[in-house]
Write an enzyme that holds these catalytic residues in place. Structure first.
Site, short mmCIF file in Angstrom:
data_model
loop_
_atom_site.label_atom_id
_atom_site.label_comp_id
_atom_site.label_asym_id
_atom_site.label_seq_id
_atom_site.Cartn_x
_atom_site.Cartn_y
_atom_site.Cartn_z
N HIS A 113 33.28 -54.29 29.41
CA HIS A 113 33.19 -52.82 29.52
C HIS A 113 33.96 -52.45 30.78
CE1 HIS A 113 31.69 -48.77 29.67
NE2 HIS A 113 30.78 -49.00 30.60
N GLU A 200 27.15 -42.54 24.86
CA GLU A 200 25.78 -42.90 25.22
C GLU A 200 24.98 -41.69 25.67
OE1 GLU A 200 26.78 -47.43 26.85
OE2 GLU A 200 26.29 -45.82 28.25
N GLU A 232 9.24 -37.35 10.43
CA GLU A 232 10.39 -36.51 10.11
C GLU A 232 11.44 -36.46 11.23
OE1 GLU A 232 10.83 -35.55 7.16
OE2 GLU A 232 8.82 -36.17 6.54
#
Length: 345
Positions: A113, A200, A232
């Site tokens: 990264h 993110e 839900e």
């Protein structure tokens, strides 16, 4: 600076691995990503050594995987290519103490990264290549897909080409972990880091969790049972995420009811409206300007006081308590486990 355009896809085969012939690759850190990269590269015929602190659980894991882990300093001195499989916040200290004093001309410093490079958290000598291979999956998936003859997509970047062969080294690394069987895209350290942080914060973690909490709270405040609100607004996210992952927006919409699809198309833009988009732009600017990186560094210096307080505040949220009860009823006492899908862990 405009970033309009498309990523360049690179097609390479196992011949690309020859760029690592006669070279030793040291994987520094044996977390989920480090382990996957080390094992896949070794299985691809690359000479791999492990740099891992003695006495740690990951040191024991590397030993069980038939490596002979050595200190980070020893690994840095003995290898030609160093892959830093460390958390972003750990890289500067480990690099300064164990790696930088042992770097030599012609070595390659590899990242999973781009954070440490993009925000100048470390200083790399001009005689060392700086490269990145960022798989778009968690470490377990990188290993699992490799073992069944597939691979996961990966982003490849060159931050510094001192030797003239940085790109070939990065592509060889990507092929060695199996990405050549899937898709390899060339990018830059800046673009990978900035889009990763934005995704993110705005969607995958920050945006999604905040949306789930707000929707859950709206239903509960309106008098609906918390269990229904959990199902839900949280539980069923996995169903939609899987469809989106497999085929994108249209694919997902073709597999849900007309009622759900109409609500998606007409109500979704009211939630993610102009005000939300403006906030997204502000968040992106904080990332690109380095303000977020500075804030994160200050948080680390403070011992992550705010980070821990915010984490603990959510730990006691009704959503978490109800969710734990529902999952226990569905799956028994055991909660599903696993390591992080984001970042190099």
């Amino acid at each position: 600076m405009s970033r309009a355009g498309r990523l360049r896809a690179v097609t390479v085969d196992d011949e690309a691995l020859r760029a690592l012939d006669g070279r030793t690759v040291a994987v520094i850190g044996y977390g989920a990503q480090g382990q996957a990269h080390a094992l896949n590269l070794r299985d691809s015929g690359v000479n791999v050594v492990i740099g891992q602190r003695e006495g740690s659980p990951r040191h024991a894991a590397a030993t069980l995987d038939r490596f002979a882990p050595m200190s980070v300093g020893q690994a840095a001195a003995s290898a030609d290519v160093l892959i830093l499989g460390l958390p972003d916040e750990a890289i500067p200290e480990v690099y300064e103490r164990e790696i930088r004093p042992r770097l030599r001309a012609g070595q390659s410093l590899g990242f999973l990264h781009g954070f440490a490079v993009r925000f100048n958290r470390i200083a790399v000598p001009g005689t060392v290549d700086v490269i990145m291979v960022a798989p778009k999956a968690q470490g377990r998936a990188v290993r699992r897909e490799f073992l069944v003859g597939r691979g996961v997509a990966a982003l490849v970047a060159v931050g510094q080409d001192a030797s003239g062969r940085a790109r070939s080294t990065a592509l060889a690394w990507a092929v060695g972990i199996g990405a050549g069987r899937s898709a390899i895209y060339e990018t830059t350290f800046a673009d990978e880091t900035e889009t990763d942080l934005f995704g993110e914060q705005v969607v995958l973690c920050g945006g999604l969790t905040s949306l789930i909490k707000a929707a859950f709270e709206t239903l509960v405040e309106a008098g609906y049972p918390a269990e229904l609100a959990y199902f839900e607004c949280c539980h069923e996210v996995a169903l939609l995420a899987e469809l989106l992952h497999d085929g994108g927006l249209t694919y997902m919409r073709e597999r849900i009811s007309n009622t759900a699809r109409y609500g998606d198309l007409t109500r979704g833009p009211r939630v993610v409206n102009a005000q939300a988009r403006e906030e997204m732009r502000r968040i992106l600017e904080e990332i690109r300007s380095g303000r977020f990186a500075e804030e994160l560094a200050a948080e680390q210096v403070s011992g992550y006081a705010r980070f821990r307080a915010l984490t603990e505040a959510d730990r006691g949220h009704l959503l978490e308590r109800v969710g734990a009860e529902v999952r226990k009823r569905m799956w028994g006492a055991a909660e599903p486990g696993g390591s992080s899908a984001l970042g190099p862990g």
